[in-house]
Design a protein around this motif. Structure first.
Motif, PDB file in Angstrom:
ATOM      1  N   ARG A   1      30.415 108.195  81.604  1.00 38.80           N
ATOM      2  CA  ARG A   1      29.693 108.304  82.869  1.00 38.80           C
ATOM      3  C   ARG A   1      30.463 109.154  83.879  1.00 38.80           C
ATOM      4  O   ARG A   1      29.889 109.982  84.583  1.00 38.80           O
TER       5      ARG A   1
ATOM      6  N   ASP B   1      28.914 112.697  85.290  1.00 42.25           N
ATOM      7  CA  ASP B   1      28.625 112.937  86.710  1.00 42.25           C
ATOM      8  C   ASP B   1      29.310 114.202  87.213  1.00 42.25           C
ATOM      9  O   ASP B   1      28.717 114.985  87.969  1.00 42.25           O
TER      10      ASP B   1
ATOM     11  N   ALA C   1      23.513 113.648  76.145  1.00 44.12           N
ATOM     12  CA  ALA C   1      23.072 113.163  77.457  1.00 44.12           C
ATOM     13  C   ALA C   1      23.025 114.303  78.465  1.00 44.12           C
ATOM     14  O   ALA C   1      22.078 114.425  79.256  1.00 44.12           O
TER      15      ALA C   1
ATOM     16  N   THR D   1      19.523 115.900  80.088  1.00 48.26           N
ATOM     17  CA  THR D   1      19.371 115.869  81.543  1.00 48.26           C
ATOM     18  C   THR D   1      19.114 117.263  82.093  1.00 48.26           C
ATOM     19  O   THR D   1      18.245 117.464  82.954  1.00 48.26           O
TER      20      THR D   1
ATOM     21  N   ASN E   1      29.266 104.786  78.513  1.00 47.94           N
ATOM     22  CA  ASN E   1      30.328 103.886  78.954  1.00 47.94           C
ATOM     23  C   ASN E   1      31.014 104.492  80.188  1.00 47.94           C
ATOM     24  O   ASN E   1      30.647 105.575  80.651  1.00 47.94           O
TER      25      ASN E   1
ATOM     26  N   HIS F   1      17.032 108.912  76.830  1.00 49.39           N
ATOM     27  CA  HIS F   1      17.663 107.812  77.567  1.00 49.39           C
ATOM     28  C   HIS F   1      19.169 107.710  77.313  1.00 49.39           C
ATOM     29  O   HIS F   1      19.780 106.685  77.636  1.00 49.39           O
ATOM     30  N   CYS F   2      19.765 108.758  76.743  1.00 44.26           N
ATOM     31  CA  CYS F   2      21.209 108.716  76.471  1.00 44.26           C
ATOM     32  C   CYS F   2      22.020 108.474  77.742  1.00 44.26           C
ATOM     33  O   CYS F   2      23.002 107.724  77.741  1.00 44.26           O
ATOM     34  N   ALA F   3      21.611 109.140  78.827  1.00 44.81           N
ATOM     35  CA  ALA F   3      22.381 109.040  80.076  1.00 44.81           C
ATOM     36  C   ALA F   3      22.403 107.624  80.635  1.00 44.81           C
ATOM     37  O   ALA F   3      23.263 107.301  81.462  1.00 44.81           O
ATOM     38  N   GLU F   4      21.476 106.779  80.195  1.00 41.70           N
ATOM     39  CA  GLU F   4      21.415 105.412  80.710  1.00 41.70           C
ATOM     40  C   GLU F   4      22.367 104.471  79.980  1.00 41.70           C
ATOM     41  O   GLU F   4      22.556 103.330  80.410  1.00 41.70           O
ATOM     42  N   HIS F   5      22.966 104.937  78.893  1.00 46.23           N
ATOM     43  CA  HIS F   5      23.783 104.044  78.063  1.00 46.23           C
ATOM     44  C   HIS F   5      25.205 104.570  77.870  1.00 46.23           C
ATOM     45  O   HIS F   5      25.834 104.304  76.845  1.00 46.23           O
TER      46      HIS F   5
END
Length: 383
Positions: free
Chosen positions: A37, A41, A71, A75, A33, A27-31
């Motif tokens: 982010r 992306d 992250a 992914t 900053n 769940h790193c990608a959900e948190h």
């Protein structure tokens, strides 16, 4: 039954892809900053479209570079693609799941020059895994000589048959040029700068991604701003290359009382936390010379309960050299990267490993451990 080369590669890839993603990374990608982010992306898009790109994640210590790497790796793995995480140092490699040093993974020659290449066989399983990788993440890239990257670039072009930088691979470098640069033995400042990645012809193909928010000092923005000023060379200079530290982070003038205060500040209630792994891993005192290390270790060790055990280094001198060097003199020398001649320990003492024994298990240069048992010729410890 012995597998042929293609079957071995397929088995190795299957084993890697079938291994579970570490739960803490899922769940790193959900948190992330905002800075993380944005970088995430851009990199994931390049991986998805298989558009060979080179990125450099530039961020001071504490801005969450490792968290961003995790992250990205999680992914990529969850999308069924093979990733290759490497680092310039063993301790940095242990921060990745199944991470290894770049030298071990890519077979980089120890002695490098401007035309060096990675010595590989196209039929080798490790070579095929590198060819199959959807992304290569290389941490602590700032401390590696540019000849290493140029050697890997030439070799990947040859391996893939794609004559663009790094054979069309998505490569993510990361680091902080404010920290350690490549080591050039007896080199000048100019020679060190020339050895950096930014002086390579590859740098023109690199897209810079910046991380600026210090997550490690998020509750102390004044200190985080001070670190940035020092790293950027903007802090006022008092004398030559010296800067004045803010009074808020000073504990005295270096006398005996201030040293004791420093120990109490960093290791409060030490006697109650001997052997407490979480307590020990959260704190450390860094000093400029080994003399201060020895002095602080001796003072702090006295606070530990239990019997003290002394270990000595092997100190015999060949007969033909006995008249040249006295054992007492040799034993008094203290070198970086070597333990002292006399090592005093107690159960619960934190120690640091000095050699790469098994990087994949976390046993590498820089790994901190805690002594669990002291025998006559063996030190038992846990990471």
């Amino acid at each position: 039954m012995r597998l042929d080369g293609n079957a071995q590669v397929a088995r190795a890839i299957h084993d890697e892809l079938s291994a579970p993603v570490p739960p803490k990374d899922v769940h790193c990608a959900e948190h992330l900053n905002d800075d993380q982010r944005s970088s995430f992306d851009i990199i994931i898009e390049a991986i998805d479209v298989e558009n060979g790109r080179i990125f450099f994640i530039d961020g001071p210590s504490g801005t969450g570079k490792t968290y961003l790497y995790r992250a990205i790796l999680a992914t990529v793995k969850l999308r069924g693609k093979y990733k290759l995480p490497v680092a310039s140092s063993g301790i940095a490699a242990t921060l990745f799941h199944r991470g290894k040093t770049a030298h071990k993974t890519l077979g980089i020659p120890v002695t490098l020059h401007a035309s060096s290449t990675w010595k590989f066989s196209k039929q080798d399983v490790k070579t095929q895994l590198v060819k199959y990788a959807a992304v290569i993440i290389w941490d602590e890239a700032t401390m590696t000589h540019r000849h290493e990257y140029e050697a890997i670039n030439r070799s990947l072009r040859d391996l893939t048959g794609v004559y663009v930088p790094f054979g069309g691979k998505v490569v993510v470098f990361g680091g902080d040029f404010r920290q350690i640069l490549p080591v050039v033995p007896k080199g000048t400042k100019a020679q060190t700068i020339v050895a950096c990645l930014v002086r390579s012809t590859l740098w023109t193909h690199v897209q810079l991604l910046h991380l600026t928010q210090n997550m490690r000092s998020i509750h102390d923005p004044e200190f985080a701003t001070f670190l940035l000023r020092v790293g950027d060379g903007c802090e006022p200079i008092v004398d030559e290359d010296m800067i004045k530290l803010p009074s808020s982070i000073c504990v005295g003038n270096g006398d005996q009382i201030s040293v004791d205060n420093l120990i109490r500040q960093i290791f409060p209630n030490l006697t109650k936390h001997v052997g407490d792994v979480f307590y020990m891993v959260q704190r450390a005192i860094i000093t400029p010379t080994n003399d201060e290390v020895d002095m602080l270790n001796e003072k702090i060790l006295k606070e530990f309960a239990g019997e003290e055990k002394t270990f000595y280094s092997f100190d015999s001198v060949p007969e033909d050299r006995q008249n040249l060097y006295q054992q007492e003199f040799l034993n008094s020398l203290s070198f970086s990267g070597f333990p002292p001649h006399i090592l005093k320990l107690k159960v619960g003492s934190p120690i640091m490993l000095l050699r790469n024994i098994n990087t994949s298990s976390g046993l590498c240069n820089g790994t901190r451990l805690i002594c669990s048992r002291l025998r006559d010729h063996v030190i038992e410890a846990e990471i």
